[in-house]
Design a protein around this motif. Structure first.
Motif, PDB file in Angstrom:
ATOM      1  N   PRO A  57       7.702  19.820 -53.046  1.00  0.00           N
ATOM      2  CA  PRO A  57       7.234  19.641 -51.670  1.00  0.00           C
ATOM      3  C   PRO A  57       6.401  18.365 -51.524  1.00  0.00           C
ATOM      4  N   ARG A  58       6.495  17.747 -50.374  1.00  0.00           N
ATOM      5  CA  ARG A  58       5.672  16.570 -50.109  1.00  0.00           C
ATOM      6  C   ARG A  58       4.232  16.995 -49.769  1.00  0.00           C
ATOM      7  N   TYR A  59       4.108  18.169 -49.171  1.00  0.00           N
ATOM      8  CA  TYR A  59       2.782  18.672 -48.793  1.00  0.00           C
ATOM      9  C   TYR A  59       2.541  20.047 -49.390  1.00  0.00           C
ATOM     10  N   LEU A  60       1.268  20.255 -49.743  1.00  0.00           N
ATOM     11  CA  LEU A  60       0.822  21.573 -50.153  1.00  0.00           C
ATOM     12  C   LEU A  60      -0.362  21.884 -49.254  1.00  0.00           C
ATOM     13  N   HIS A  61      -0.418  23.073 -48.665  1.00  0.00           N
ATOM     14  CA  HIS A  61      -1.627  23.343 -47.881  1.00  0.00           C
ATOM     15  C   HIS A  61      -2.120  24.766 -47.986  1.00  0.00           C
ATOM     16  N   GLY A  62      -3.428  24.879 -47.840  1.00  0.00           N
ATOM     17  CA  GLY A  62      -4.100  26.175 -47.910  1.00  0.00           C
ATOM     18  C   GLY A  62      -5.530  25.995 -47.456  1.00  0.00           C
TER      19      GLY A  62
END
Ligand SMILES: *Cc1c(COP(=O)(O)O)cnc(C)c1O
Length: 420
Positions: free
Chosen positions: A219-224
């Motif tokens: 993934p290009r982005y990881l978010h949390g």
């Protein structure tokens, strides 16, 4: 216009954005600004463009409808920002919009037309988007989606055991129009720094990262994380950053409430210094106002409002306000005779208690002790007058709820007015 309105401070919103962004950047993260539910009641058409102009590169909404409204509000706006690299679809200066609740049947076309990025976690959601993309002639790998992983909410998100199947559906070798662009999760107890659940959820999220790596899907982005995560000192941001780095992804954190100037009271009560420092830096963005439309002198013994729940124990002066529960001014703010609890408003810099039941469109307050009140005087339901202030936290306490519900509960018929 009926004199009941909210004022949205653009400068306070920009200020909160800058503070939270600095906080995120110190952990190697960028912000995904959550503006669901009409920007927590503050007005999407005001807050979306303001955040974009301040440099927000990602905005998050709940539904495709909200996404379309936001895209329209942003259209034509020249955003001056240093955006993160995006997919090929949008110029760098235009914010991305994450539809956090996913797309429903019949919404794929709107997703594509308005360049929205839906969250998916069920195989059928991928199929619906795939079909829509095929009809719209989207080239392979040109419809980005983010996968939500369930790590401890039992709400949205794919269980870790189901992730490999979703990723297989999204392999470029299948010729799919979809692009696996983001992987994220949501914390159940972010405001509780002592909770072991944050570390447990992060550990599960790391396993999801491992699954992606095994599937050779990056993934290009990881978010949390949310506002509470940004105000926490529990190592969550650091662990998320390590995970993102291992996957070669950019880390995003998703604050909502903090942008509008609040944190959860629980977070402040458990004594975290970082949370106290952040709370101190944030400024409420919304003030909710109305005006006295009439005054009445009551002899002792007069009853006030539906159910006659409040009785004047002596001669009282009562002011009538054109606001009620249809505006989101909750019936829980009512006050019966002898009750200490109940709402207050500010008039001429002083607190005036709500008396009797809040009705649909009207509320009465006791102004006997406020000298010089006249029809036309401004009354603050939420906000500041001189030394006195009423916050969404205070109102939430009386209503036995949280600031979120107070803010997003301000009724749709209350006009939102942007002020500097
Ligand atoms: C609402 C929401 C947020 C923002 O949370 P705050 O507590 O308002 O900061 C972040 N992520 C998801 C998935 C949400 O639903």
């Amino acid at each position: 216009m009926r004199p009941t309105w909210v004022e949205i401070s653009r400068s306070a919103l920009r200020h909160n954005f800058a503070k939270l962004r600095a906080r995120a950047q110190s952990s190697g993260a960028e912000l995904l600004c959550v503006v669901k539910a009409d920007a927590y009641g503050h007005g999407l058409a005001i807050c979306g463009p303001e955040l974009a102009a301040a440099g927000a590169c990602w905005l998050g909404v709940t539904s495709v409808e909200e996404g379309v409204r936001l895209r329209e509000a942003l259209a034509g706006q020249e955003a001056e920002q240093d955006a993160l690299p995006t997919t090929s679809i949008l110029p760098r200066s235009v914010p991305r919009i994450l539809v956090m609740g996913g797309a429903w049947k019949g919404e794929a076309e709107a997703v594509i037309e308005h360049t929205l990025t839906p969250v998916v976690w069920e195989p059928y959601q991928i199929e619906l988007l795939e079909q829509g993309a095929r009809r719209a002639g989207v080239a392979p790998g040109h419809l980005p989606i983010h996968i939500e992983v369930e790590t401890g909410m039992a709400r949205q998100g794919v269980a870790i055991a189901g992730l490999a199947r979703l990723l297989a559906q999204l392999k470029p070798s299948t010729g799919t129009a979809l692009l696996f662009e983001g992987l994220h999760t949501h914390y159940a107890s972010a405001e509780n720094h002592q909770s072991e659940q944050n570390a447990q959820q992060t550990a599960r999220f790391c396993r999801a990262g491992l699954e992606a790596r095994k599937a050779d899907m990056w993934p290009r982005y990881l978010h949390g994380g949310n506002s509470s995560t940004l105000a926490a000192e529990d190592g969550t941001l650091h662990r998320l950053h390590e995970l993102a780095r291992g996957l070669g992804a950019h880390l995003l954190v998703r604050p909502g409430l903090g942008l509008f100037g609040y944190l959860l009271p629980e977070q402040l009560q458990n004594g975290s210094q970082a949370a106290a420092a952040i709370a101190h830096e944030l400024e409420p963005v919304l003030e909710w106002k109305t005006r006295v439309i009439a005054l009445r002198d009551l002899p002792a013994g007069t009853t006030v409002g539906y159910g006659a729940t409040w009785v004047a124990d002596s001669a009282r002066k009562i002011a009538l306000l054109p606001v009620g529960y249809a505006d989101g001014y909750s019936r829980r703010l009512s006050r019966a005779t002898g009750e200490a609890d109940g709402g207050h408003v500010l008039i001429r810099g002083q607190r005036a208690p709500v008396v009797g039941r809040v009705s649909m469109d009207l509320t009465m307050v006791d102004v006997t002790d406020v000298p010089g009140v006249e029809a036309g005087d401004e009354a603050a339901l939420l906000g500041q007058q001189g030394e006195e202030g009423i916050t969404a936290e205070e109102m939430a306490r009386v209503r036995q709820t949280i600031p979120y519900e107070v803010l997003c509960g301000v009724g749709a018929r209350v006009k939102r007015v942007a002020v500097e």
